[in-house]
Design a protein around this motif. Structure first.
Motif, mmCIF file in Angstrom:
data_model
loop_
_atom_site.group_PDB
_atom_site.id
_atom_site.type_symbol
_atom_site.label_atom_id
_atom_site.label_comp_id
_atom_site.label_asym_id
_atom_site.label_seq_id
_atom_site.Cartn_x
_atom_site.Cartn_y
_atom_site.Cartn_z
ATOM 1 N N GLY A 85 0.786 -1.222 0.000
ATOM 2 C CA GLY A 85 0.000 0.000 0.000
ATOM 3 C C GLY A 85 0.816 1.270 0.000
ATOM 4 O O GLY A 85 1.895 1.347 -0.574
ATOM 5 N N HIS A 86 0.279 2.247 0.688
ATOM 6 C CA HIS A 86 0.818 3.597 0.762
ATOM 7 C C HIS A 86 1.861 3.619 1.879
ATOM 8 O O HIS A 86 1.591 4.075 2.998
ATOM 9 C CB HIS A 86 -0.355 4.543 1.074
ATOM 10 N N GLU A 87 3.060 3.076 1.578
ATOM 11 C CA GLU A 87 4.033 2.823 2.643
ATOM 12 C C GLU A 87 5.467 2.936 2.156
ATOM 13 O O GLU A 87 5.754 2.828 0.973
ATOM 14 C CB GLU A 87 3.783 1.439 3.234
ATOM 15 N N TRP A 88 6.358 3.146 3.127
ATOM 16 C CA TRP A 88 7.771 3.336 2.827
ATOM 17 C C TRP A 88 8.376 2.150 2.079
ATOM 18 O O TRP A 88 9.257 2.337 1.250
ATOM 19 C CB TRP A 88 8.563 3.599 4.117
ATOM 20 N N LYS A 89 7.926 0.951 2.398
ATOM 21 C CA LYS A 89 8.468 -0.236 1.708
ATOM 22 C C LYS A 89 8.364 -0.070 0.192
ATOM 23 O O LYS A 89 9.313 -0.335 -0.542
ATOM 24 C CB LYS A 89 7.713 -1.488 2.174
ATOM 25 N N ASN A 90 7.230 0.376 -0.273
ATOM 26 C CA ASN A 90 7.046 0.582 -1.715
ATOM 27 C C ASN A 90 7.874 1.749 -2.223
ATOM 28 O O ASN A 90 8.469 1.671 -3.294
ATOM 29 C CB ASN A 90 5.569 0.804 -2.040
ATOM 30 N N TRP A 91 7.894 2.838 -1.486
ATOM 31 C CA TRP A 91 8.605 4.023 -1.969
ATOM 32 C C TRP A 91 10.098 3.768 -2.082
ATOM 33 O O TRP A 91 10.749 4.275 -3.000
ATOM 34 C CB TRP A 91 8.280 5.212 -1.071
ATOM 35 N N ARG A 92 10.659 2.956 -1.189
ATOM 36 C CA ARG A 92 12.071 2.578 -1.319
ATOM 37 C C ARG A 92 12.279 1.731 -2.572
ATOM 38 O O ARG A 92 13.260 1.901 -3.308
ATOM 39 C CB ARG A 92 12.537 1.823 -0.069
ATOM 40 N N LEU A 93 11.338 0.812 -2.816
ATOM 41 C CA LEU A 93 11.399 -0.016 -4.020
ATOM 42 C C LEU A 93 11.346 0.857 -5.279
ATOM 43 O O LEU A 93 12.130 0.674 -6.204
ATOM 44 C CB LEU A 93 10.250 -1.023 -4.028
#
Length: 110
Positions: free
Chosen positions: A91-99
């Motif tokens: 979702g709307h989370e740091w894990k994705n934004w780092r990816l």
């Protein structure tokens, strides 16, 4: 020049690239979307006419903005802008934004 942002910053990325078409060669809105409209079509046509090297959009399938991201993807396609729509889990989370950063950063300034 490159412009990227996540969440609200992704909205700023859309707005700035529309206000200054041709200013940014690399446009990367992350975890953001919009609704299709005549105004959006006008803005995207201006971005296309102004020129860019990379338009890279990303969103997670569990993000509350995923449906709007799909609308932005459709609007980009409809208006003939070559782009990448990178879809991830989550979702709307740091894990994705780092990816996303690790995925699109190597594509910049090539």
């Amino acid at each position: 020049r490159a412009i990227a942002g996540l969440s609200m910053g992704g909205g700023h990325t859309l707005a700035a690239s529309a206000l200054y078409p041709g200013k940014f060669g690399y446009i990367c809105p992350l975890s953001i979307g919009t609704t299709q409209s005549a105004e959006l079509d006008k803005q995207l046509k201006a971005v296309k006419k102004g020129g860019y090297k990379l338009y890279w959009l990303a969103c997670g399938t569990s993000d509350f903005l995923y449906d709007r991201a799909k609308e932005l993807d459709a609007a980009l396609t409809k208006n003939g802008l070559t782009h990448t729509f990178f879809v991830s889990d989550g979702g709307h989370e740091w894990k994705n934004w780092r990816l996303y950063l690790n995925t699109f950063a190597p594509l910049l300034f090539k």
